[in-house]
Design a protein around this motif. Structure first.
Motif, PDB file in Angstrom:
ATOM      1  N   ASP A  87      50.276 -39.299 -23.612  1.00 26.51           N
ATOM      2  CA  ASP A  87      49.704 -37.966 -23.843  1.00 26.51           C
ATOM      3  C   ASP A  87      49.157 -37.374 -22.546  1.00 26.51           C
ATOM      4  O   ASP A  87      49.282 -36.165 -22.309  1.00 26.51           O
ATOM      5  N   ILE A  88      48.544 -38.209 -21.708  1.00 26.42           N
ATOM      6  CA  ILE A  88      48.032 -37.733 -20.428  1.00 26.42           C
ATOM      7  C   ILE A  88      49.172 -37.238 -19.551  1.00 26.42           C
ATOM      8  O   ILE A  88      49.082 -36.177 -18.916  1.00 26.42           O
ATOM      9  N   PHE A  89      50.274 -37.987 -19.508  1.00 26.03           N
ATOM     10  CA  PHE A  89      51.439 -37.580 -18.724  1.00 26.03           C
ATOM     11  C   PHE A  89      51.962 -36.223 -19.209  1.00 26.03           C
ATOM     12  O   PHE A  89      52.258 -35.326 -18.406  1.00 26.03           O
ATOM     13  N   GLN A  90      52.051 -36.051 -20.526  1.00 22.53           N
ATOM     14  CA  GLN A  90      52.545 -34.785 -21.066  1.00 22.53           C
ATOM     15  C   GLN A  90      51.578 -33.646 -20.784  1.00 22.53           C
ATOM     16  O   GLN A  90      51.988 -32.529 -20.460  1.00 22.53           O
ATOM     17  N   ASN A  91      50.278 -33.922 -20.875  1.00 20.25           N
ATOM     18  CA  ASN A  91      49.285 -32.894 -20.602  1.00 20.25           C
ATOM     19  C   ASN A  91      49.350 -32.421 -19.154  1.00 20.25           C
ATOM     20  O   ASN A  91      49.173 -31.239 -18.859  1.00 20.25           O
ATOM     21  N   GLU A  92      49.632 -33.359 -18.231  1.00 22.04           N
ATOM     22  CA  GLU A  92      49.658 -33.021 -16.808  1.00 22.04           C
ATOM     23  C   GLU A  92      50.969 -32.348 -16.382  1.00 22.04           C
ATOM     24  O   GLU A  92      50.998 -31.585 -15.422  1.00 22.04           O
TER      25      GLU A  92
END
Length: 289
Positions: free
Chosen positions: A187-192
């Protein structure tokens, strides 16, 4: 009288709502107690999403915190760096996968406080188990991988192998990332990036999981040997490689793979953003943030 009656009715409704909330909260607490056994002192502690591997069970969170950490890249940038003594003076030294120190102490140091390991690297550690899990008993090992390999219900082949290691070396500090923790990193990767990791055909690198862990447990981070998104020089992919593999070429190939590639360059750009908000410094090479 009418106003007084209405007030009483509203008070009754609010009381019932409050009772419902309390009952729900108690139910949630009991579920947490069931999912995460209490420590000997009766309290849960540590970082969320990392559980200790025991021979017959999992228990307690990873409980680590440091004022300063050294995160050591496995990049060929570290070869002939002469940074080993500086690294060993830092309280917490973080390494990745099976990156060795023996024979490379002058460049990468000899101490290892935390080692973050991919499921694909576990067989290499098990092959040299005496060095990693007996001689390196002071090291905390954090393992990550897909649920099919790391599931904790007896069907995760890699997790089962780690439980056997825990039985053979009771003093070894072995931790596994929970599926929820792995999903959080996705989720962090997608958010960034705005890109779904699965749809883009990418795999997060061990470095990505390591960086997120370091940001949680370290007040300050000194990163050694990690290139930025624009930097490129002809060095080995790993400082310990016996077969010459060019780091720049490897990064470019992975960045544009349609399926199964690590997005190393994209991840480095994310780290640069994080470094602007956290106490993080990059050394050898230095980054212009």
């Amino acid at each position: 009288v009418f106003v007084h009656t209405q007030t009483l009715r509203w008070l009754c409704v609010l009381s019932l709502l409050s009772l419902s909330v309390l009952l729900w909260f108690g139910h949630v607490i009991s579920r947490w107690d069931h999912a995460f056994p209490a420590t000997a002192a009766g309290l849960r502690y540590g970082l969320w999403g990392y559980v200790r591997i025991r021979p017959d069970r999992v228990e307690q969170f990873l409980d680590l915190h440091f004022n300063q950490c050294a995160l050591i890249s496995s990049s060929g940038q570290m070869r002939n760096s002469g940074l080993g003594a500086d690294i060993d003076r830092i309280p917490c030294v973080i390494r990745m996968n099976d990156a060795p120190t023996v024979g490379y102490e002058a460049d990468v140091g000899g101490r290892t406080s935390v080692r973050v390991v991919s499921h694909t690297s576990v067989p290499r550690l098990i092959k040299d188990r005496h060095r990693y899990f007996r001689e390196g008993a002071d090291t905390a090992y954090v393992f990550w991988g897909p649920d099919k390999n790391m599931r904790m219900d007896g069907k995760g082949t890699v997790f089962n192998a780690l439980q056997r290691i825990a039985a053979q070396y009771p003093g070894a500090k072995l931790y596994a990332m929970t599926p929820e923790r792995v999903q959080l990193c996705d989720d962090i990767f997608q958010n960034e990036t705005g890109k779904n990791r699965f749809k883009s055909g990418a795999y997060l690198s061990t470095g990505f999981f390591t960086m997120i862990l370091a940001l949680e447990m370290c007040e300050r981070i000194q990163v050694y040997g990690m290139i930025n998104a624009d930097y490129c020089s002809a060095v080995l992919y790993h400082y310990y490689d016996q077969v010459a593999t060019d780091e720049c070429l490897m990064y470019k190939v992975h960045e544009h793979k349609r399926r199964g590639g690590h997005r190393f360059i994209t991840e480095k750009a994310i780290y640069a953003k994080w470094a602007a908000r956290h106490k993080m410094e990059f050394t050898h090479p230095s980054w212009n943030l």
